[in-house]
Design a protein around this motif. Sequence first.
Motif, PDB file in Angstrom:
ATOM      1  N   UNK A  97       0.801  -1.229   0.000  1.00 50.42           N
ATOM      2  CA  UNK A  97       0.000   0.000   0.000  1.00 50.42           C
ATOM      3  C   UNK A  97       0.830   1.274   0.000  1.00 50.42           C
ATOM      4  N   UNK A  98       2.096   1.203   0.433  1.00 49.30           N
ATOM      5  CA  UNK A  98       2.940   2.395   0.486  1.00 49.30           C
ATOM      6  C   UNK A  98       3.325   2.883  -0.897  1.00 49.30           C
TER       7      UNK A  98
ATOM      8  N   UNK B 238      -0.576  -3.147  -6.455  1.00 52.53           N
ATOM      9  CA  UNK B 238      -1.805  -3.936  -6.380  1.00 52.53           C
ATOM     10  C   UNK B 238      -1.475  -5.431  -6.393  1.00 52.53           C
ATOM     11  N   UNK B 239      -1.147  -5.957  -5.216  1.00 51.74           N
ATOM     12  CA  UNK B 239      -0.866  -7.387  -5.053  1.00 51.74           C
ATOM     13  C   UNK B 239      -1.560  -7.860  -3.781  1.00 51.74           C
TER      14      UNK B 239
ATOM     15  N   UNK C 170       6.192   1.171 -15.946  1.00 51.60           N
ATOM     16  CA  UNK C 170       5.662   2.399 -15.339  1.00 51.60           C
ATOM     17  C   UNK C 170       4.144   2.408 -15.365  1.00 51.60           C
ATOM     18  N   UNK C 171       3.558   1.944 -16.453  1.00 50.12           N
ATOM     19  CA  UNK C 171       2.106   2.003 -16.629  1.00 50.12           C
ATOM     20  C   UNK C 171       1.432   0.651 -16.430  1.00 50.12           C
ATOM     21  N   UNK C 172       2.130  -0.332 -15.861  1.00 50.31           N
ATOM     22  CA  UNK C 172       1.537  -1.648 -15.625  1.00 50.31           C
ATOM     23  C   UNK C 172       0.364  -1.539 -14.657  1.00 50.31           C
TER      24      UNK C 172
ATOM     25  N   UNK D  87      -1.086   1.294  -9.838  1.00 44.86           N
ATOM     26  CA  UNK D  87      -2.189   2.170 -10.239  1.00 44.86           C
ATOM     27  C   UNK D  87      -1.810   3.637 -10.376  1.00 44.86           C
ATOM     28  N   UNK D  88      -0.713   4.067  -9.727  1.00 46.97           N
ATOM     29  CA  UNK D  88      -0.257   5.460  -9.869  1.00 46.97           C
ATOM     30  C   UNK D  88       1.066   5.544 -10.624  1.00 46.97           C
TER      31      UNK D  88
END
Length: 276
Positions: A128-129, A133-134, A182-184, A188-189
């Motif tokens: 989360x830091x 997304x895992x 970068x965009x995987x 999400x950010x």
Amino acid sequence: MTLVFTKMHGIGNDFVVVDCRDAPLALGTEAIRRLGDRHLGVGFDQLLTIEPARDPDCAYAYGIWNTDGTRSGQCGNGARCVAAWLARAGLLGEGLVRLESPSGPVGVEILAGGHVRVDMGEPRFAPPALPLDVAHEEDRYTIDVVGRPLEIGAVSMGNPHAVIEVDEIATAPVGVLGPQVEHAAAFPRGCNVGFAQRVARDAIMLRVWERGVGETLACGSGACAAVAVLHRRGLVDDEVRVTLPGGSLDIRWPGAGHPLWMTGPAAFVFEGTWHE
């Protein structure tokens, strides 16, 4: 409008530094992009602003904008340049001084020979830091990148980093794989993407694709991230020299429960005025 600025760099990672102690930055996203254009503007990897601190424990604050106009949470080379700018202006006291970065306080100390030491804080591996997304925290992750599995390490140094081990840094597919990671979807950010080759237990070579910028000559937080990930795996020692295309940084991290320290140079290039 006109904008007075200082051009600086940290081993080739270059910045436009703007004094915003008396008034906030009066540039929107498109103007920042024009200023950052290397053909039509001044050119930079990041724009840095010097601001009054909101945290009473910090001397000053700084803001960070990428070439594409997006904001960044941290910049290790930028932190050194901010410290050097403040020191040259007679605004930074001796010893360790706290500055307020967009992701929280950092400690900076001016050393001899134009070098600056920075307390980058403790690396944060919790997904989360970043965010990542895992399902749960692991030392190694396999994520989907344009339909193919890729093994990475991941850590936050105040900004998100994916770290990929490679056998040969010169042939690493930075320009292709960098923007894909970068965009995987797992990030999400978005994220910064480091390609790290271990040379010895106290030396690695690194190239970094920076989120919102592209490949840069150096990335301070990326160097910290690479050492943190490899140290956690037991592959490097507590003190590591990281060599990037623009030069070298010295990273020290004893491990969990301790802050990570980065030492490297900060250089002034020129002063200028930009006419919008």
